[in-house]
Design a protein around this motif. Sequence first.
Motif, PDB file in Angstrom:
ATOM      1  N   ARG A 198       0.851  -1.192   0.000  1.00  0.00           N
ATOM      2  CA  ARG A 198       0.000   0.000   0.000  1.00  0.00           C
ATOM      3  C   ARG A 198       0.880   1.233   0.000  1.00  0.00           C
ATOM      4  NH1 ARG A 198      -3.115  -0.734   5.282  1.00  0.00           N
ATOM      5  NH2 ARG A 198      -3.719  -2.883   4.984  1.00  0.00           N
ATOM      6  N   GLY A 199       0.408   2.329  -0.534  1.00  0.00           N
ATOM      7  CA  GLY A 199       1.170   3.570  -0.474  1.00  0.00           C
ATOM      8  C   GLY A 199       0.951   4.260   0.856  1.00  0.00           C
ATOM      9  N   ARG A 200       1.635   5.375   1.055  1.00  0.00           N
ATOM     10  CA  ARG A 200       1.476   6.083   2.319  1.00  0.00           C
ATOM     11  C   ARG A 200       0.138   6.813   2.367  1.00  0.00           C
ATOM     12  NH1 ARG A 200       6.394   9.522   3.191  1.00  0.00           N
ATOM     13  NH2 ARG A 200       7.586   7.989   2.072  1.00  0.00           N
ATOM     14  N   LYS A 201      -0.330   7.286   1.187  1.00  0.00           N
ATOM     15  CA  LYS A 201      -1.602   8.005   1.167  1.00  0.00           C
ATOM     16  C   LYS A 201      -2.741   7.025   0.887  1.00  0.00           C
ATOM     17  CE  LYS A 201       0.369  12.320  -0.448  1.00  0.00           C
ATOM     18  NZ  LYS A 201       0.680  13.018  -1.682  1.00  0.00           N
ATOM     19  N   PRO A 202      -3.938   7.291   1.417  1.00  0.00           N
ATOM     20  CA  PRO A 202      -5.072   6.400   1.166  1.00  0.00           C
ATOM     21  C   PRO A 202      -5.327   6.281  -0.338  1.00  0.00           C
ATOM     22  CG  PRO A 202      -5.653   8.136   2.742  1.00  0.00           C
ATOM     23  CD  PRO A 202      -4.280   8.439   2.262  1.00  0.00           C
ATOM     24  N   GLY A 203      -5.637   5.062  -0.777  1.00  0.00           N
ATOM     25  CA  GLY A 203      -5.944   4.842  -2.190  1.00  0.00           C
ATOM     26  C   GLY A 203      -4.711   4.665  -3.060  1.00  0.00           C
ATOM     27  N   GLN A 204      -3.524   4.766  -2.435  1.00  0.00           N
ATOM     28  CA  GLN A 204      -2.292   4.632  -3.226  1.00  0.00           C
ATOM     29  C   GLN A 204      -1.685   3.248  -3.069  1.00  0.00           C
ATOM     30  OE1 GLN A 204       0.775   7.389  -2.089  1.00  0.00           O
ATOM     31  NE2 GLN A 204       0.347   8.746  -3.805  1.00  0.00           N
ATOM     32  N   ILE A 205      -1.020   2.780  -4.115  1.00  0.00           N
ATOM     33  CA  ILE A 205      -0.173   1.590  -3.998  1.00  0.00           C
ATOM     34  C   ILE A 205       1.232   1.959  -4.477  1.00  0.00           C
ATOM     35  CG2 ILE A 205      -1.950  -0.194  -4.100  1.00  0.00           C
ATOM     36  CD1 ILE A 205      -1.433  -0.404  -7.114  1.00  0.00           C
ATOM     37  N   THR A 206       2.214   1.200  -3.954  1.00  0.00           N
ATOM     38  CA  THR A 206       3.611   1.526  -4.233  1.00  0.00           C
ATOM     39  C   THR A 206       4.332   0.299  -4.760  1.00  0.00           C
ATOM     40  OG1 THR A 206       3.656   3.186  -2.505  1.00  0.00           O
ATOM     41  CG2 THR A 206       5.778   2.320  -3.177  1.00  0.00           C
ATOM     42  N   GLY A 207       5.214   0.543  -5.699  1.00  0.00           N
ATOM     43  CA  GLY A 207       6.034  -0.552  -6.222  1.00  0.00           C
ATOM     44  C   GLY A 207       7.416  -0.044  -6.557  1.00  0.00           C
ATOM     45  N   ARG A 208       8.185  -0.895  -7.221  1.00  0.00           N
ATOM     46  CA  ARG A 208       9.559  -0.529  -7.590  1.00  0.00           C
ATOM     47  C   ARG A 208       9.739  -0.627  -9.094  1.00  0.00           C
ATOM     48  NH1 ARG A 208      13.257   1.087  -3.371  1.00  0.00           N
ATOM     49  NH2 ARG A 208      12.190   0.461  -1.481  1.00  0.00           N
ATOM     50  N   SER A 209      10.529   0.310  -9.598  1.00  0.00           N
ATOM     51  CA  SER A 209      10.912   0.262 -11.006  1.00  0.00           C
ATOM     52  C   SER A 209      12.053  -0.747 -11.142  1.00  0.00           C
ATOM     53  CB  SER A 209      11.414   1.646 -11.434  1.00  0.00           C
ATOM     54  OG  SER A 209      12.717   1.838 -10.906  1.00  0.00           O
ATOM     55  N   PRO A 210      12.471  -1.078 -12.371  1.00  0.00           N
ATOM     56  CA  PRO A 210      13.640  -1.960 -12.518  1.00  0.00           C
ATOM     57  C   PRO A 210      14.882  -1.363 -11.859  1.00  0.00           C
ATOM     58  CG  PRO A 210      12.468  -1.754 -14.596  1.00  0.00           C
ATOM     59  CD  PRO A 210      11.845  -0.768 -13.657  1.00  0.00           C
ATOM     60  N   TRP A 211      14.922  -0.022 -11.705  1.00  0.00           N
ATOM     61  CA  TRP A 211      16.089   0.655 -11.123  1.00  0.00           C
ATOM     62  C   TRP A 211      15.885   0.914  -9.633  1.00  0.00           C
ATOM     63  CZ3 TRP A 211      13.474   2.076 -15.561  1.00  0.00           C
ATOM     64  CH2 TRP A 211      14.108   1.717 -16.749  1.00  0.00           C
ATOM     65  N   LEU A 212      14.902   0.260  -9.075  1.00  0.00           N
ATOM     66  CA  LEU A 212      14.634   0.239  -7.629  1.00  0.00           C
ATOM     67  C   LEU A 212      14.000   1.507  -7.054  1.00  0.00           C
ATOM     68  CD1 LEU A 212      17.491  -1.708  -5.767  1.00  0.00           C
ATOM     69  CD2 LEU A 212      15.091  -2.326  -5.981  1.00  0.00           C
ATOM     70  N   GLN A 213      13.682   2.492  -7.895  1.00  0.00           N
ATOM     71  CA  GLN A 213      13.003   3.663  -7.303  1.00  0.00           C
ATOM     72  C   GLN A 213      11.585   3.271  -6.868  1.00  0.00           C
ATOM     73  OE1 GLN A 213      13.900   3.910 -10.715  1.00  0.00           O
ATOM     74  NE2 GLN A 213      14.752   5.937 -11.076  1.00  0.00           N
ATOM     75  N   PRO A 214      11.163   3.748  -5.688  1.00  0.00           N
ATOM     76  CA  PRO A 214       9.760   3.553  -5.326  1.00  0.00           C
ATOM     77  C   PRO A 214       8.890   4.417  -6.244  1.00  0.00           C
ATOM     78  CG  PRO A 214      11.094   4.285  -3.442  1.00  0.00           C
ATOM     79  CD  PRO A 214      11.932   4.448  -4.670  1.00  0.00           C
ATOM     80  N   ILE A 215       7.778   3.841  -6.745  1.00  0.00           N
ATOM     81  CA  ILE A 215       6.844   4.601  -7.600  1.00  0.00           C
ATOM     82  C   ILE A 215       5.438   4.447  -7.022  1.00  0.00           C
ATOM     83  CG2 ILE A 215       5.851   4.832  -9.918  1.00  0.00           C
ATOM     84  CD1 ILE A 215       8.431   4.113 -11.136  1.00  0.00           C
ATOM     85  N   HIS A 216       4.771   5.593  -6.803  1.00  0.00           N
ATOM     86  CA  HIS A 216       3.418   5.571  -6.230  1.00  0.00           C
ATOM     87  C   HIS A 216       2.398   5.879  -7.320  1.00  0.00           C
ATOM     88  CE1 HIS A 216       5.852   6.220  -2.658  1.00  0.00           C
ATOM     89  NE2 HIS A 216       6.296   7.341  -3.204  1.00  0.00           N
ATOM     90  N   VAL A 217       1.265   5.156  -7.278  1.00  0.00           N
ATOM     91  CA  VAL A 217       0.145   5.475  -8.172  1.00  0.00           C
ATOM     92  C   VAL A 217      -1.147   5.361  -7.363  1.00  0.00           C
ATOM     93  CG1 VAL A 217       1.277   4.493 -10.215  1.00  0.00           C
ATOM     94  CG2 VAL A 217      -0.299   3.078  -8.911  1.00  0.00           C
ATOM     95  N   THR A 218      -2.203   5.924  -7.878  1.00  0.00           N
ATOM     96  CA  THR A 218      -3.520   5.676  -7.295  1.00  0.00           C
ATOM     97  C   THR A 218      -4.030   4.381  -7.907  1.00  0.00           C
ATOM     98  OG1 THR A 218      -3.901   8.026  -7.085  1.00  0.00           O
ATOM     99  CG2 THR A 218      -5.851   6.619  -7.045  1.00  0.00           C
ATOM    100  N   GLY A 219      -4.421   3.443  -7.041  1.00  0.00           N
ATOM    101  CA  GLY A 219      -4.889   2.158  -7.580  1.00  0.00           C
ATOM    102  C   GLY A 219      -5.329   1.238  -6.463  1.00  0.00           C
TER     103      GLY A 219
END
Length: 471
Positions: free
Chosen positions: A418-439
């Motif tokens: 889950r992301g830090r904000k409600p409604g967000q999810i978090t993942g990693r790019s191939p280069w390991l950066q965290p990326i947040h989206v609404t989902g």
Amino acid sequence: MGLRPSGVPAVMTSPTPTPSARGLHVITWGCQMNVYDSARMGDVLRPLGYQPVDTPDNADMIILNTCHIRDRAAEKVFSELGRLRLIKEARKAHGQNTVIAVAGCVAQAEGQEILARAPYVDIVLGPQTYHRLPEMVARAARAGGAVIETDFPAEQKFDFLPDTQAPQTPGNHTAFLTIQEGCDKFCSFCVVPYTRGAESSRSVASVLAEARRMAATGVQDISLLGQNVNAYHGEGPDGTIWSLAQLAYALADIPGLSRIRYTTSHPRDMDDTLIAAHRDLPQLMPFLHLPVQSGSDRILKAMNRGHTADDYRDIVRRLRDARPDMALSSDFIVGHPGETDADFEATMQLVHDVGFALAYSFKYSPRPGTPAAGAGMQVPEYVKDARLQALQQVLRAQQDAFNATLVGRSVPVLFTSRGRKPGQITGRSPWLQPIHVTGPETLIGQELSVHVTERLTNSLGGVLEERKVYA
Ligand code: SAM
Ligand code: SF4
């Protein structure tokens, strides 16, 4: 990064145990290898009824898994032990026993000193002996005195460990897997060869079996760990010695493992076959932690690194030829004994030439027993401070610039939490950066295409695209 040294404790957590179970609380300091070791200590103790608990206050056993890479490592351990002593005494007042164990590299280096200064500690064990923990727990209970196990045993601990059990991350989509330990390189500044012992590699069969088990439980992104991971030389099923490249090809055949990483690598062991594997295997992520430490040939020699700055530039060029989207991360030490302004300028030049996506930089800190600690020409602290500040400024700008190159592009993201904000999810790019989206959270565990829209301080923001990357 690779074996990220940090002072930030990572703690294994899970619900409070049922009354019949015994509570285990593991406090982990240091690199990913310690995170892996802590999970394996949990595996070893599970048959004895130990289950992870959230806080040391209700733990029947507390393990402090330590790191020796930084300055004042031992002092930090003794200060933490003082806190644990109070917990042990409070529990004793309620008739409850608490076993305190000190594990990891400080345990290996300080051994007897820990028992002398903290006699309430029950077990001191080095990184190579934790497969013997159940026996140590029994011995400590029987003898009513402390048990110390800091030898480098003849047997390979991996041959005696039970199968991996504990998920290492929420949802278990990413995992660490130690394949190699120890180091024979003896860099002038480093304690690892003394605390982790000689280089040794697990057999191919045992690594593949563990990776298959992880994949079967939903792990998709696997990080192979080792102090010198690309020096891997494990016994193959055909009786020959396999390299890391050969292992990578075999791992890439495991269904479900869509991302393979390895860390920490040494430039000397970055051979053509491994570079070719980056060309051939889409599963090998285009992000490599390859510490260079310094850009000065004089200092690299004094450090006993066994390569020059141009050797490093050449490796980077060949990696980028093989895999054009390859991004590099590194470790740097400023103020190694004898480092002049000109040496430091050579480091700045190398940083400029390579362009790093991420880097960790440290002031040299003398580690007792290492050659550099006793060397002349120690660099004054104020000089180290100034060099570190200048270096970090450039490295931070390079990191920001690298992250900015992703804005406006579509990148595959493996969603892990889950992301830090409600409604967000978090993942990693191939280069390991965290990326947040609404989902929706139902997308956790999937690798999906994200259109990156913004660069945040240490992460990126984006929007989900229709196109699915992997099932
Ligand atoms: N095996 C890896 C390699 O060859 O680069 C790194 C191992 S070490 C666990 C992680 C990092 O800690 C090193 O790359 C180095 O930059 C830093 N480090 C190790 N000893 C240090 C010291 N005495 N002072 C400052 N930094 C140190
Ligand atoms: Fe330490 Fe050097 Fe070995 Fe890395 S290669 S673990 S820095 S001695």
